[in-house]
Design an enzyme around this catalytic site. Sequence first.
Site, PDB file in Angstrom:
ATOM      1  N   THR A 127       0.823  -1.212   0.000  1.00 54.87           N
ATOM      2  CA  THR A 127       0.000   0.000   0.000  1.00 54.87           C
ATOM      3  C   THR A 127       0.861   1.269   0.000  1.00 54.87           C
ATOM      4  OG1 THR A 127      -1.708  -1.227   1.175  1.00 54.87           O
ATOM      5  CG2 THR A 127      -1.872   1.160   1.250  1.00 54.87           C
TER       6      THR A 127
ATOM      7  N   HIS B 228      -2.303  13.973   5.710  1.00 59.55           N
ATOM      8  CA  HIS B 228      -3.561  14.649   6.009  1.00 59.55           C
ATOM      9  C   HIS B 228      -3.429  15.499   7.261  1.00 59.55           C
ATOM     10  CE1 HIS B 228      -5.857  12.498   2.964  1.00 59.55           C
ATOM     11  NE2 HIS B 228      -5.188  11.417   3.308  1.00 59.55           N
TER      12      HIS B 228
END
Lengths: 417, 479
Positions: B40, B49
């Site tokens: 991933t 974020h």
Amino acid sequence: MEYDCIVIGGGPAGLAAAIEAKDNGADKVCVIERDRELGGILNQCIHNGFGLHEFNEELTGPEYAAKFIDEVYKRDIDIFLNTMVIDLTKDKEVTALGDNGLIKLKGKSVVLAMGCRERTAGAIGVKGFRPAGVYNAGMAQRLINMEGYLVGKEVVIYGSGDIGLIMARRMTLEGAKVKAVVEIMPHSSGLNRNIHQCLNDFNIPLLLSHKVTEIHGKNRVEGVTIAKVDDKFNEIDGTREYISCDTLLLSVGLIPENEISQKANVSIDLRTRGAYVDSNMQTEIPGIFSCGNVLHVHDIVDFVTRESRIAGKNAARFARGELNNSKYIDVYAGDKLIYVIPQKIALDDENGALICFRSKNIYRNPTVKIYSNDKLIKQKKYKIIVPSEMIQIHLKYDYIKDLEGNIMVDIEGEKND
Amino acid sequence: MYDCIIIGAGVVGAATARELSKYNLRIAVLEKGTEVCQGTSKANSAIVHGGYDAAYGTLKGKLNVRGAKLYQKLSKELNFSYDKCGSLVLAFNDEDEKKLEELYENGLKNGVEGLRIIDKDEILNMEPNVSQDVTKALYCSEAGIVCPFNATFAFIENAMDNGVELFLEEKVVNIRKENDYILVGTEKGSEFKTKILINSAGLYSDEIAELAGDKEFKVKPRRGEYRILDKKVSDIVNHVIFTTPTKAGKGVLVSPTVHGNLIVGPTSDPVDDKEDTRTTDKGIEKVDEVALKLVPKLSLNETIRVFAGNRASIEQGDFLIFESKNIKGMLNLGGIDSPGLASSPAIAEEVRDFVSKYIDLTEKNNFIKERQAIPHFNELSDEEKEEILKRNPNYKKIICRCEMITEGEIIEAIHRNAGARTVDGIKRRVRPGSGRCQGGFCGPRILEILSRELDIPVEDILKESQGSNIVVGRTKGVL
């Protein structure tokens, strides 16, 4: 270091331009080549068919290149190999990195002859996995012809560009099975002779109006799904078909490599993706010229040579202060053309102008008509005009010297697929 | 006997290895892939974020905010590309605006700094190319972009500088508790003994947990599809531009990357197979539709790559970090999907706290805090270029013309700790093949360099995983 003419790129365009510049009075000329030898992409094009126009014989790519390389070495022209231009200014200052470290050169004139690159699977957004075995045809050609490695044994080729067609034959000769050439257009984008010599002679099917919808295989290609498309290139339901293969070669178009040109603020025509040039192959930046595949993608190297001689000769004239045209008119492509080069013509130049264009569709028995202010100034009949074959027409000085209005080039005849 | 073994060398495993390498511990990292950063971590939005999205009270909320703070420090110490460029969540109607308010409140509770709801004029002033239909936006100054590859490489390199051992192509197939240690067995037959075992196997973390008898979670991979656009059209936005989030995820974003490209995506679709990273017509159409709503002038025809990655999502929704009930000393890191990249340095601290319950942690006095990046020749000043050329003539040769990468950079990428062994490994470290020609020109040169530097035949060179050989053999004509 100062030069009268700096040629960027040592492929067919750069070689012809350098020779011509030297022979037309540019005293100090250099060629900067990023690869380890001169010749450019011709070095990997070991098939024949080069030189029919230029030498009236069928040469291989390396043979064609060798003729020009020999001529370059006969002359007092500086060659920088393994050297990559990393910057170019509009004042014609060149920064390059190579065997001699970082070098800075200044040219009275510069010829852009960097060639083109292949459009990729990513650029056309082929879906599915991204495994080993998906290669641009040109890269596979280099691996096979210059490095001696076979990239796969069961092959599908996407796109019927000339490199793809040539590679279909080449892979077959190496013992690979080429299962199909898949082309999204209703006609091939390669030369007709290549369809015959590379596909038909080896019973390789050409699937027109088809696209590759998916690549299978996580690590290495295991197969592709193809489907028929309608005239808007949308997939037709129920036509999907799976072909097992370990390799997908792409020959889906070439893109002029103008990243260096743009550093010098050379403006780019969105249709050709090359520079705007006048009939002397001069870009909108005075003293910077462009020719060959960096200007627009050619199908025949002989035409590259012809165009590049014009660039080289005028680069020399510019360096000597003898390129002083003042009367220009614009050249426009008619509705049936994809583009026309040059985009403007110097009327007061004794060399006249070489017009190059491509058609959007196939035309049988058409007439090419060249107008100025709606007045026909030249026409020429052809047996067939196809998008894959560029047309060149020379306009002599006598034809153009008294023109006043802009020029429009178009084809008269019925579209015939 | 190891003090700690970490299973999985994605960004979480690597960040954990680096955090633990500060202490006097014997540590190993076991990775099933041919290199680190192959799951991933290699295929995601590359966003740190801000931390306003994950619900207050969740681990995600806590660790994202902490992680984003840590990135600022770590990116300097370890010299990887990170840019705190800020983000904007765009609202187009009352419903979206209501959601922005919720996000804003949630962000405040999570402790996110630099949050503001801004109006249309200010939005268009900051980002003139976003849709004129925008009504409000949530601005977060703390959000940023990062190179997930080089963050992972930086963590593992520095961890190895500090003594961590890395074992590649070691897929763990059994885990057993012996008297005072845990025995970890691999498919190849290797056995490792350790006091502490960290399961940071990402998409496969449920399968590793199950080897220990832990069945608390099941990874249900969610695929995200993306486009990468050419550098020449990337100046259209300067912040991470999000659509208002829905239950399915944070939605599609349009963002600059630290390398100067533009990333557009992702989708969020459940897939059955953890390895199903196919891109699809439907997925990319969805990406395009939303992206064009955010930034109507986006040049999608300047795409250089479409790709997809799978998130290690679990039903519980939050990160699930818990000690195995069956094997004491084993910690499972489950459900590390977004904001996993942003949280990874904070997850590493959680692991450290866990380890400290079993082992008294004492700091190394010779800990090497810093790691130098591989110099990117093209970005150096003329003086620096001359300097490096004097030292190393390999920098004279440009191999990748699109990204202007020299042979020196590629050779260094191969010979560093956890160095590149594959074509994709080179690409992720120093970027040849990431540009607009996608390796069409430099591909053969990369094969040649890998073959020479690793002393292996060209035929054995892999794109990435076993079985991904680039060429199948010599041609007939060559003796």
